[in-house]
Design a protein around this motif. Structure first.
Motif, PDB file in Angstrom:
ATOM      1  N   ALA A 156      78.205  58.102  87.636  1.00  0.00           N
ATOM      2  CA  ALA A 156      78.300  57.058  86.616  1.00  0.00           C
ATOM      3  C   ALA A 156      76.950  56.703  86.030  1.00  0.00           C
ATOM      4  CB  ALA A 156      78.920  55.819  87.243  1.00  0.00           C
ATOM      5  N   SER A 157      76.772  56.973  84.766  1.00  0.00           N
ATOM      6  CA  SER A 157      75.585  56.540  84.023  1.00  0.00           C
ATOM      7  C   SER A 157      76.035  56.322  82.593  1.00  0.00           C
ATOM      8  CB  SER A 157      74.491  57.605  84.008  1.00  0.00           C
ATOM      9  OG  SER A 157      74.219  58.081  85.282  1.00  0.00           O
ATOM     10  N   PRO A 158      75.307  55.487  81.828  1.00  0.00           N
ATOM     11  CA  PRO A 158      75.638  55.344  80.408  1.00  0.00           C
ATOM     12  C   PRO A 158      75.498  56.685  79.685  1.00  0.00           C
ATOM     13  CG  PRO A 158      74.032  53.700  81.121  1.00  0.00           C
ATOM     14  CD  PRO A 158      74.200  54.659  82.256  1.00  0.00           C
ATOM     15  N   LEU A 159      76.202  56.810  78.569  1.00  0.00           N
ATOM     16  CA  LEU A 159      76.277  58.094  77.853  1.00  0.00           C
ATOM     17  C   LEU A 159      74.932  58.766  77.556  1.00  0.00           C
ATOM     18  CD1 LEU A 159      78.960  58.483  75.058  1.00  0.00           C
ATOM     19  CD2 LEU A 159      77.736  60.277  76.265  1.00  0.00           C
ATOM     20  N   PRO A 160      73.959  58.059  76.969  1.00  0.00           N
ATOM     21  CA  PRO A 160      72.703  58.762  76.664  1.00  0.00           C
ATOM     22  C   PRO A 160      72.034  59.327  77.923  1.00  0.00           C
ATOM     23  CG  PRO A 160      72.756  56.568  75.655  1.00  0.00           C
ATOM     24  CD  PRO A 160      73.925  56.656  76.569  1.00  0.00           C
ATOM     25  N   GLU A 161      72.154  58.586  79.045  1.00  0.00           N
ATOM     26  CA  GLU A 161      71.549  59.059  80.299  1.00  0.00           C
ATOM     27  C   GLU A 161      72.253  60.300  80.821  1.00  0.00           C
ATOM     28  OE1 GLU A 161      70.969  56.179  83.455  1.00  0.00           O
ATOM     29  OE2 GLU A 161      70.472  54.683  81.931  1.00  0.00           O
ATOM     30  N   ILE A 162      73.584  60.337  80.673  1.00  0.00           N
ATOM     31  CA  ILE A 162      74.364  61.491  81.147  1.00  0.00           C
ATOM     32  C   ILE A 162      73.884  62.768  80.452  1.00  0.00           C
ATOM     33  CG2 ILE A 162      76.638  62.574  80.831  1.00  0.00           C
ATOM     34  CD1 ILE A 162      76.745  60.944  83.225  1.00  0.00           C
ATOM     35  N   ALA A 166      72.025  65.845  82.300  1.00  0.00           N
ATOM     36  CA  ALA A 166      72.595  67.192  82.213  1.00  0.00           C
ATOM     37  C   ALA A 166      71.558  68.170  81.676  1.00  0.00           C
ATOM     38  CB  ALA A 166      73.829  67.175  81.316  1.00  0.00           C
ATOM     39  N   GLN A 167      70.844  67.767  80.646  1.00  0.00           N
ATOM     40  CA  GLN A 167      69.850  68.671  80.059  1.00  0.00           C
ATOM     41  C   GLN A 167      68.713  68.955  81.040  1.00  0.00           C
ATOM     42  OE1 GLN A 167      69.228  66.482  76.408  1.00  0.00           O
ATOM     43  NE2 GLN A 167      70.541  67.878  75.228  1.00  0.00           N
ATOM     44  N   ARG A 168      68.320  67.920  81.793  1.00  0.00           N
ATOM     45  CA  ARG A 168      67.248  68.147  82.779  1.00  0.00           C
ATOM     46  C   ARG A 168      67.723  69.066  83.914  1.00  0.00           C
ATOM     47  NH1 ARG A 168      65.422  63.230  85.164  1.00  0.00           N
ATOM     48  NH2 ARG A 168      66.657  61.929  83.799  1.00  0.00           N
ATOM     49  N   ALA A 169      68.984  68.882  84.329  1.00  0.00           N
ATOM     50  CA  ALA A 169      69.531  69.739  85.396  1.00  0.00           C
ATOM     51  C   ALA A 169      69.564  71.200  84.932  1.00  0.00           C
ATOM     52  CB  ALA A 169      70.925  69.267  85.784  1.00  0.00           C
ATOM     53  N   LEU A 170      70.018  71.419  83.709  1.00  0.00           N
ATOM     54  CA  LEU A 170      70.092  72.787  83.178  1.00  0.00           C
ATOM     55  C   LEU A 170      68.692  73.387  83.049  1.00  0.00           C
ATOM     56  CD1 LEU A 170      72.849  72.157  80.482  1.00  0.00           C
ATOM     57  CD2 LEU A 170      73.138  73.464  82.598  1.00  0.00           C
ATOM     58  N   ALA A 171      67.727  72.549  82.612  1.00  0.00           N
ATOM     59  CA  ALA A 171      66.350  73.036  82.466  1.00  0.00           C
ATOM     60  C   ALA A 171      65.747  73.395  83.820  1.00  0.00           C
ATOM     61  CB  ALA A 171      65.502  71.979  81.763  1.00  0.00           C
ATOM     62  N   SER A 172      66.216  72.722  84.889  1.00  0.00           N
ATOM     63  CA  SER A 172      65.669  73.009  86.226  1.00  0.00           C
ATOM     64  C   SER A 172      66.260  74.288  86.815  1.00  0.00           C
ATOM     65  CB  SER A 172      65.940  71.828  87.155  1.00  0.00           C
ATOM     66  OG  SER A 172      67.304  71.829  87.558  1.00  0.00           O
ATOM     67  N   GLY A 173      67.251  74.869  86.131  1.00  0.00           N
ATOM     68  CA  GLY A 173      67.778  76.153  86.606  1.00  0.00           C
ATOM     69  C   GLY A 173      69.233  76.112  87.046  1.00  0.00           C
ATOM     70  N   VAL A 174      69.829  74.906  87.074  1.00  0.00           N
ATOM     71  CA  VAL A 174      71.235  74.788  87.475  1.00  0.00           C
ATOM     72  C   VAL A 174      72.116  75.369  86.356  1.00  0.00           C
ATOM     73  CG1 VAL A 174      73.047  73.059  87.818  1.00  0.00           C
ATOM     74  CG2 VAL A 174      70.873  72.842  89.034  1.00  0.00           C
ATOM     75  N   GLY A 175      73.274  75.940  86.735  1.00  0.00           N
ATOM     76  CA  GLY A 175      74.053  76.694  85.748  1.00  0.00           C
ATOM     77  C   GLY A 175      75.309  76.040  85.229  1.00  0.00           C
ATOM     78  N   GLY A 176      75.624  74.819  85.661  1.00  0.00           N
ATOM     79  CA  GLY A 176      76.839  74.152  85.187  1.00  0.00           C
ATOM     80  C   GLY A 176      76.760  72.662  85.479  1.00  0.00           C
ATOM     81  N   ILE A 177      77.601  71.900  84.794  1.00  0.00           N
ATOM     82  CA  ILE A 177      77.570  70.441  84.931  1.00  0.00           C
ATOM     83  C   ILE A 177      78.966  69.935  85.249  1.00  0.00           C
ATOM     84  CG2 ILE A 177      77.159  68.244  83.724  1.00  0.00           C
ATOM     85  CD1 ILE A 177      74.580  69.823  84.169  1.00  0.00           C
ATOM     86  N   LYS A 178      79.065  69.162  86.313  1.00  0.00           N
ATOM     87  CA  LYS A 178      80.346  68.542  86.667  1.00  0.00           C
ATOM     88  C   LYS A 178      80.251  67.042  86.447  1.00  0.00           C
ATOM     89  CE  LYS A 178      81.933  67.901  90.977  1.00  0.00           C
ATOM     90  NZ  LYS A 178      82.298  68.410  92.319  1.00  0.00           N
ATOM     91  N   LEU A 179      81.171  66.548  85.635  1.00  0.00           N
ATOM     92  CA  LEU A 179      81.222  65.120  85.355  1.00  0.00           C
ATOM     93  C   LEU A 179      82.225  64.485  86.307  1.00  0.00           C
ATOM     94  CD1 LEU A 179      79.957  63.256  83.186  1.00  0.00           C
ATOM     95  CD2 LEU A 179      82.041  63.576  81.846  1.00  0.00           C
ATOM     96  N   ARG A 180      81.849  63.355  86.903  1.00  0.00           N
ATOM     97  CA  ARG A 180      82.798  62.620  87.752  1.00  0.00           C
ATOM     98  C   ARG A 180      83.380  61.467  86.952  1.00  0.00           C
ATOM     99  NH1 ARG A 180      78.529  63.423  91.496  1.00  0.00           N
ATOM    100  NH2 ARG A 180      79.085  65.080  92.943  1.00  0.00           N
ATOM    101  N   LEU A 181      84.659  61.225  87.132  1.00  0.00           N
ATOM    102  CA  LEU A 181      85.275  60.077  86.479  1.00  0.00           C
ATOM    103  C   LEU A 181      84.661  58.800  87.041  1.00  0.00           C
ATOM    104  CD1 LEU A 181      89.083  60.821  86.251  1.00  0.00           C
ATOM    105  CD2 LEU A 181      87.322  61.099  84.519  1.00  0.00           C
ATOM    106  N   THR A 182      84.544  57.802  86.196  1.00  0.00           N
ATOM    107  CA  THR A 182      83.875  56.580  86.640  1.00  0.00           C
ATOM    108  C   THR A 182      84.776  55.366  86.602  1.00  0.00           C
ATOM    109  OG1 THR A 182      83.132  56.230  84.383  1.00  0.00           O
ATOM    110  CG2 THR A 182      81.622  57.375  85.872  1.00  0.00           C
TER     111      THR A 182
END
Ligand code: MG
Length: 381
Positions: A156-162, A166-182
């Motif tokens: 759970a984070s506000p939209l701009p933070e999400i 996500a962009q920082r995670a992808l830049a660090s080398g991670v290959g996918g993003i899972k969103l959790r319902l809040t």
């Protein structure tokens, strides 16, 4: 029924077992859809049961299991009762030792807490086998790949933070993003998903984790709306034990259904797999009783042609996912990093199987400092 014929001993035997209870503090409290519904409080720490097994030939193995919120001291207490039965055993006989420890606590059942206490020991024995062979655990089991696709879960984070996370995670080398319902009302989360897909582009693998929030009609309605996002999977849309509900949903939707993280035995997973209730199975080795039962679940899943995405504990699961014949993912969770001296490498959307023997982890000074209780059993004690 196993034959009552004793196995020939290898000459080595277990002469030492050390158990520790460790509480890992989390720098940021973790929560998912179960917090706003009042089912659970945000998570501030995770309890770990570490098992270190030693033999007369000087071989060593390290394993762990864990409990979130409640259960850590109970895991430790159960392990203390059964661990003396390891002394004198041949460390190679992982299956037979698992059964012996399960029978020792049989009145508590073959899943749940009893299985998770055994898990730390079972994982230590597999770590020992691989260390002794001088091989990473994945290689001992037989690898299909040296790197495994990995995703990170966003809470759970506000939209701009999400979007930023996500962009920082992808830049660090991670290959996918899972969103959790809040929240119970899915409209805000749908909007987060829409913006995330728009900002990240169609090429980024996205998953959605409902954390058992929905009832059957909601899951079907939401599932239809979600089809257009081309998700890699929709995770735990229903109660973890609603096998028939998950099976109906898996049959109705093109989006693959992922579930299984809450199950704690081979029997429960076999039921799920037989029912066609998941396209992506999510066993958790510490939760199902260790690597010995995990491999049985993986064999059943492979037979049905399912994908594998083990839950949590990537330090263990990257080896098991590397040794799975079909498509597999691991969850990139860095929470456990402070417990170990080593770091898992992530590159190009994938985690790398470490080239170190065994699991490739050793207990850090921080983990020793966070130990609240420990005990050692030896042959001479
Ligand atoms: Mg989940």
């Amino acid at each position: 029924m196993p034959e009552a014929v004793p196995a020939a001993p290898s000459g080595d035997r277990i002469d030492r077992v050390r158990l520790s209870l460790v509480f890992l503090p989390l720098s940021v409290a973790a929560s998912d859809a179960k917090a706003p519904t009042g089912r659970q409080q945000p998570l501030n720490e995770v309890a770990f049961l570490f098992a270190e097994v030693g033999t007369i030939d000087g071989h060593r193995g390290l394993g762990f299991s864990y409990a979130k919120r409640a259960g850590g001291p109970a895991l430790y207490a159960h392990a203390k009762e059964i661990a003396p039965q390891l002394l004198g055993e041949d460390p190679n006989d992982t299956g037979r030792i698992w059964e012996k420890l399960a029978w020792a606590g049989a009145s508590t059942g073959r899943g749940g807490l009893a299985a998770q206490a055994i898990a730390s020991i079972d994982i230590a024995l597999w770590d020992l086998k691989a260390r002794r062979a001088g091989l990473p655990l994945a290689k001992l089991l037989g690898t299909y790949r040296d790197t495994i696709r990995c995703y990170t879960g966003l809470s759970a984070s506000p939209l701009p933070e999400i979007v930023d996370h996500a962009q920082r995670a992808l830049a660090s080398g991670v290959g996918g993003i899972k969103l959790r319902l809040t929240q119970p009302d899915p409209s805000a989360d749908l909007e987060r998903l829409r913006v995330l897909r728009e900002r990240l582009g169609d090429g980024v693998p996205l998953m959605l984790d409902a954390n058992q929030l929905w009832d059957r009609p909601t899951a079907h309605r939401m599932g239809r709306v979600l089809e257009r996002f081309n998700l890699v999977w929709l995770e735990e849309p229903l109660d973890a034990n609603d096998t028939a509900g998950h099976a109906a949903l898996a049959g109705a939707l093109d989006t693959p259904i992922a579930t299984g993280e809450m199950l704690t035995s081979v029997a429960e997973h076999a039921h799920l797999i037989d029912a066609g209730a998941s396209d992506v199975v999510q066993p958790d080795a510490p939760r199902v009783g260790g690597i010995t039962p995990f491999l049985r679940i993986a064999a059943l899943a492979d037979h049905k042609g399912l994908s594998l995405a083990p839950n949590f504990a990537m330090e263990i699961h990257l080896h098991l996912a590397a040794a799975y014949p079909r498509a597999s993912w691991v969850e990139h969770v860095d929470w456990l990093e402070p417990l170990f001296n080593e770091r898992i490498e992530v590159r190009g959307g994938r985690v790398l199987v470490p080239d170190r023997p065994g699991l490739g982890i050793t207990v850090s000074p921080k983990a020793i400092a966070w130990t609240t209780d420990h005990i050692e059993f030896t042959e001479t004690a």
